[in-house]
Design an enzyme around this catalytic site. Sequence first.
Site, short mmCIF file in Angstrom:
data_model
loop_
_atom_site.label_atom_id
_atom_site.label_comp_id
_atom_site.label_asym_id
_atom_site.label_seq_id
_atom_site.Cartn_x
_atom_site.Cartn_y
_atom_site.Cartn_z
N GLY A 293 2.20 2.31 5.36
CA GLY A 293 3.36 1.46 5.64
C GLY A 293 4.16 1.97 6.82
CD GLU B 46 5.09 -2.67 -3.27
OE1 GLU B 46 5.19 -1.42 -3.29
OE2 GLU B 46 4.20 -3.28 -3.88
N GLY C 169 0.83 -1.20 0.00
CA GLY C 169 0.00 0.00 0.00
C GLY C 169 0.86 1.25 0.00
CB SER C 170 -0.03 4.70 0.84
OG SER C 170 -0.42 4.64 2.20
CB CYS D 221 3.55 -0.19 -6.42
SG CYS D 221 3.56 -1.92 -6.86
#
Lengths: 494, 494
Positions: free
Chosen positions: B228, B247, B223-224, B284
């Site tokens: 994170g 990630e 995610g973001s 991403c």
Amino acid sequence: MTFRAVKPIDATSYGIDIPENSRNEVDSFIAAAAVAAPALAQQSPKERAQLLREIATQIEASRATLIESACAETALPEARIAGEITRTTVQFELFARLVESGKHLGVVIDKADPNYSPAPRPDLRKMNAPLGVVAIFAASNFPLAFSVAGGDAASAIASGNAVVAKAHPSHPNTCAIVEKAIKAALAKCKLSQDSYAIVQGPDPQITHWLALHPAVKAIGFTGSEIVGRILVDLAATRPEPIPVYAEMGSLNPIFVTSSAIADRSEALAKGIVDSALMGSGQFCTKPGLIFAPNNPEFIATVKSHLATLAVAPLLSKSIAERYSKAISHLASQAKLEVASGISTEQGFGVTPTVFITDWATASQNPELLEEHFGPTTVIITCKEEEFLAIATSLKGQLTATIQGTDADKPESLLALLAQKAGRVIWNGFPTGVAVTTAMNHGGPWPASSSHTTSVGTDAIYRFMRPVAYQGFSQSVLPKALQDSNPWSVPQSIN
Amino acid sequence: MTFRAVKPIDATSYGIDIPENSRNEVDSFIAAAAVAAPALAQQSPKERAQLLREIATQIEASRATLIESACAETALPEARIAGEITRTTVQFELFARLVESGKHLGVVIDKADPNYSPAPRPDLRKMNAPLGVVAIFAASNFPLAFSVAGGDAASAIASGNAVVAKAHPSHPNTCAIVEKAIKAALAKCKLSQDSYAIVQGPDPQITHWLALHPAVKAIGFTGSEIVGRILVDLAATRPEPIPVYAEMGSLNPIFVTSSAIADRSEALAKGIVDSALMGSGQFCTKPGLIFAPNNPEFIATVKSHLATLAVAPLLSKSIAERYSKAISHLASQAKLEVASGISTEQGFGVTPTVFITDWATASQNPELLEEHFGPTTVIITCKEEEFLAIATSLKGQLTATIQGTDADKPESLLALLAQKAGRVIWNGFPTGVAVTTAMNHGGPWPASSSHTTSVGTDAIYRFMRPVAYQGFSQSVLPKALQDSNPWSVPQSIN
């Protein structure tokens, strides 16, 4: 500011005035290491192995001065220090062999595959690469094997990183000799002197400067849970968090079955006491909790054997004071039987002490179930039927041991202990950590802060990260990834 | 409380009322998973592989309902969702093959050696063991491939852990279908239904409950960077810190050489725009920074191609709003040339937008050098001589790409990009992440929080830890460590 080492044997100072490093100096060591790092990363396996072997050679060449200095600074016996030097050089040789093989690069090659599912696959090749600069924090209790050229430093160098190592202030002269040896090896290998540096001084702020410097990409640490936790917390507050590989010690419980006592009561009792007192009880693998059936003969042997034993003074004034304070506080408590060895009076000498109690008492006394660094252990009598419940209540451990016989069915206890510890042991003692590939020195928190080993060749993987190369032509690829494999490294090809 | 999915195509609600899980429910899922975990850990490689294949079968059996639900909840085209389902089942099959081989157990056997240096070596055998309960946080942008049965969940299950997965609230119905499929597979394999659970709800507190529960031993997240970082910080505040494998995305810079533009200006310009707009720019691995010589023809093609393109609505209202706000803020700034595609008006539709500027401007504008999730990228004109300095200034990346020709000498730039990114690419585009062993999906912070990959079979090693067995007799050892090797796993024997 300067400081001096203190001899544990008589509390007098030893060696030269050691300048404490300033913040500017620490910063400049790290900045210079970052500049030196790419040349290290680009070494061939042969060149890296040569460096590792040259470090071993230079340390070996300093053996006499290292023994003199380390014996004075730690009060550990000469045979122990000599063994640590050998362990250190053997460790570099083991890493040299691994690096030479190229196995640590973990090369995987997946060739392009237009029919790959769920989508066509480009040519992908992966290998491990070093991180850049690694900060190492040396332990107090191993002036060589876990110090500035110990397992953490050796694995960080072997993986191709520049290293800045915090020397433990209790053996600064020994660390300085090791630094000189490594710098000599760097010179022989025509590598920058900045590839390796040590930082000296008792100021706790030094730890912060190292852990928070943006060019430091990982931390290796061997020491107490308190300092390990500080490092983990510092690393987590960074704008760019970094991994902390902290090995923080353990209680290393031993579970003794009735059949083991019936089989070898005397040898067991003596073996446990000897293991607990080895190195004056200053090992992270010291057995600190012994769970055993209430057998008067076994307990009597523990006491009589202990009564004949003295240990060398502890490593530092603060360790000795902390030990003596904890022991006298525990000894003042009800329901704890106290057995003592021979007191060592001079310097940082202490009295070996064993506590004997039952599980009903111990389970209510958190202080008793904490690690006490020094020559002490706790024997806790209990029923074998309680072993599973006791094991369930334990925190993470470096090791857990079962002492039994073939007649025991240890499967359930073993399965549980394997969840709690990094290494499980049958009919042995936890002290003595073989430097070998199958070793795991580490365990669930608070034994260590990561799922890795700090001893043995697998320690190298802590200080590398994978990099994948997609679609590159042979001539541009790193040598380890080329089809022609000029370095002859193991390539796993799909 | 209940909530409903919202269809990005028209902002209307979709599917059934989904009950949001309470703290008690989340706690009880985790506690039950911890009870179920040992049975999973004890599976043979064959049994584990059977479970993984059964999950793939059950997900495949739900293909039609998954396509209907995921298309409605994400507005992603059917072909993309169908591809994600296939990717998910292929992923389970790849892990099944790895687990069946036993390679993931990493068995090393060092037999006893009385002549070992520096000390005699006991019999030591090491293998990887699962952690217990792993918490997985699903991504918004891959309703299947990085969701509750995506790469993180599949690798955690494959390594023998129980899993509690936080469903992304933007596709709760899809997650519920996947949960049903996995529970059906558990039933077929006679494993506890508690081995896997999903947690539903938009309440941000759910993240805290999962990350702080003592029985959770590791976290997988896609995610973001913002979330994170929250997870990394939460994990670090626990009494027992745990690893967070987050990630968090990346700018995925592409460096375009003059010779590449001379060779294929049109294909390059179109390829870059297509890669940036793929999946409505919600990858991403979206290329977010393009460094190229100032070539009017190249820029003209970017603009003319973009002008013909529209994208599907974004995944959620908040993503669409954040995108539009960032784009209009950037567009209002001086020295930025703005090129637009075709606006999508309905639902969470937006306008694809490309910014064009030079490095002198961009280097002074931190906002421009941040990740903007959605169909946008920034083309930054510069001289090739500036590439090294630009690359030096970049933060950690999932990928970094060089578009060149054989005439270029990319070695220096490549060496630098390999330090900054987890995957370096030659003449390709970063979108499209092959699920294969040589893949590395991860990179230096802030691309990810660990030195590991979240895509490909090596992702399994995130959720295991080594355990060493010392001195045990054959009959008591885990099967994978026995000399007779009843599971026929690879044993590295010294």
